[in-house]
Enzyme design. Structure first.
Site: not given
Length: 418
Positions: A22, A115, A122, A124, A305
């Site tokens: 993904k 999520c 955002v 960076l 994750d």
């Protein structure tokens, strides 16, 4: 709304075939915007996030055909604006901005969703694009960017390791004038895969996989064929599922080299691990796991994750353990739900103190983000009684046919409409 109903206390044993990544598919799909020629992408997982990415590409004007592979031709893109209704559910849509800006000189993206894991700014991404010569505007919930002519090279020093920003800057810099240097770059396998994809189209990128990446801009990229790498997080999820069920599993079509720290921790927990070129075998038959200490960090460290899945492992293990989350400040939404199932855990600052119990119990729980969903589903597979998991939207964003794969290794799981 859909829910999973899981009858637990099952030993998970058998074979699982792993889908494409993904987290590599999304930046690669959006990077096809950089080329005017047809590109074939193989091994793209059939999940909600890739469906949304394809829908956005079509909206922009790309031709997309879906078979076993995804065929994309972005030659006739004529819209450079990604509206809120298309991107509100997918944070990865920000990766369309750099390619639009690099090829067409402009782009605008609604501030993306996905999520709700803490504060994922955002900033960076935008910092890097500004260094490449873009003018950035934030207005009415949109990020708007433009540049006169082509982007130009820059030396970009990241003040924080960011997978997303590294991907944005690297993709945009492929068509910039001169040599761009990204320092303190992320090193994740998905960044290497995206770079290899771009290189296959004619991009000139060196140093990927280290903390300094060099990109020599080219005038255009060609077409090509590329196969997405296997999903290391899906692999890890199924390995943990087998371990906590005291089962035995072989994951095929995977890449053990991307999972060194995860395999090390599973070995510490008591699992017997065997690996081949594209397979991993785990044996935990009739063995209760031992608690393991986990501290998340950027690759090659332990992946954030996989934190929620290892929380489940620690909650049913011998002894107590500490899990430290260093990447996201609010990635503990699984804890309250696992406590409903009989887990014993306490959150202090960015630490989870886990105290092993003999058994989890079925409960009605809510999947509040993608990895929470995965952890609750595998917990339900081993819990005593019936577990219902609501809000399957999140699991469908990131796992391809998870219920079918679990059924094939012995889980009793059904998808129902509420």
């Amino acid at each position: 709304m859909n829910q999973f109903v899981i009858k637990g206390s099952n030993k998970l044993t058998g074979d699982v075939f792993i889908s494409g990544s993904k987290n590599a598919s999304l930046p690669i799909l959006f990077a096809t915007i950089l080329s005017e020629e047809e590109i074939e992408i193989q091994n793209v997982p059939k999940i909600k996030d890739t469906d949304f990415a394809i829908k956005l590409l079509r909206y922009l004007g790309a031709t997309v055909e879906e078979n076993k592979s995804i065929y994309i031709n972005a030659k006739n893109i004529s819209i450079y604006h990604a509206p809120c209704n298309l991107v509100k559910t997918m944070r990865a849509s920000i990766w369309a901005l750099g390619p639009l800006l690099a090829r067409f000189g402009e782009g605008s993206i609604s501030l993306p969703g996905g999520c709700e894991i803490g504060n994922r700014p955002v900033d960076l991404h935008l910092y890097g694009l500004k260094k490449l010569g873009a003018k950035i505007y934030l207005k009415d919930g949109y990020v708007k960017a433009n540049v006169k002519g082509r982007l130009h090279s820059a030396r970009i020093v990241m003040n924080k390791i960011s997978v997303g920003a590294t991907l944005t800057i690297m993709s945009a810099a492929t068509l910039a004038i001169g040599i761009t240097i990204i320092e303190n770059a992320a090193r994740e396998p998905e960044i290497i895969d995206t770079a290899n994809f771009l290189i296959s189209l004619g991009a000139k990128i060196n140093g990927v996989g280290t903390n300094t990446i060099f990109i020599k801009g080219v005038k255009k990229l060609k077409g090509g064929v590329y196969k997405i790498l296997p999903d290391r997080i899906e692999t890890g999820t199924f390995l943990v599922a087998a371990a906590i069920s005291r089962g035995k599993i072989t994951c095929y079509d995977t890449n053990p080299n991307t999972l060194n720290i995860v395999l090390k921790k599973l070995h510490e927990s008591g699992a017997r691990i065997e690996i081949g070129k594209d397979w991993i075998k785990l044996d935990m038959i009739d063995k209760r796991p031992k608690a393991v200490k986990i501290e998340t960090s950027p690759y090659p460290g332990f992946p954030t994750d996989m934190q929620a899945q290892f929380t489940v492992l620690n909650l049913i293990s011998y002894g107590s353990s500490i899990i430290t989350e260093n990447i996201f400040e609010n990635r503990f939404m699984h804890i309250s739900e696992l406590i409903k199932m009989g887990g014993r855990a306490i959150i202090k600052n960015n630490n989870i103190f886990c105290y092993g119990v003999n058994q989890l119990f079925g409960a009605q729980v809510i999947a509040k983000d993608l990895r929470t969903a995965a952890s609750l589903i595998i917990a339900g597979c081993i819990a005593d009684g019936i577990t219902t998991v609501d809000c399957l939207y999140h699991i469908d964003r990131g796992y391809c046919q998870i219920e079918n794969k679990l059924k094939n290794i012995g889980a009793n799981i059904k998808r129902l409409k509420k």
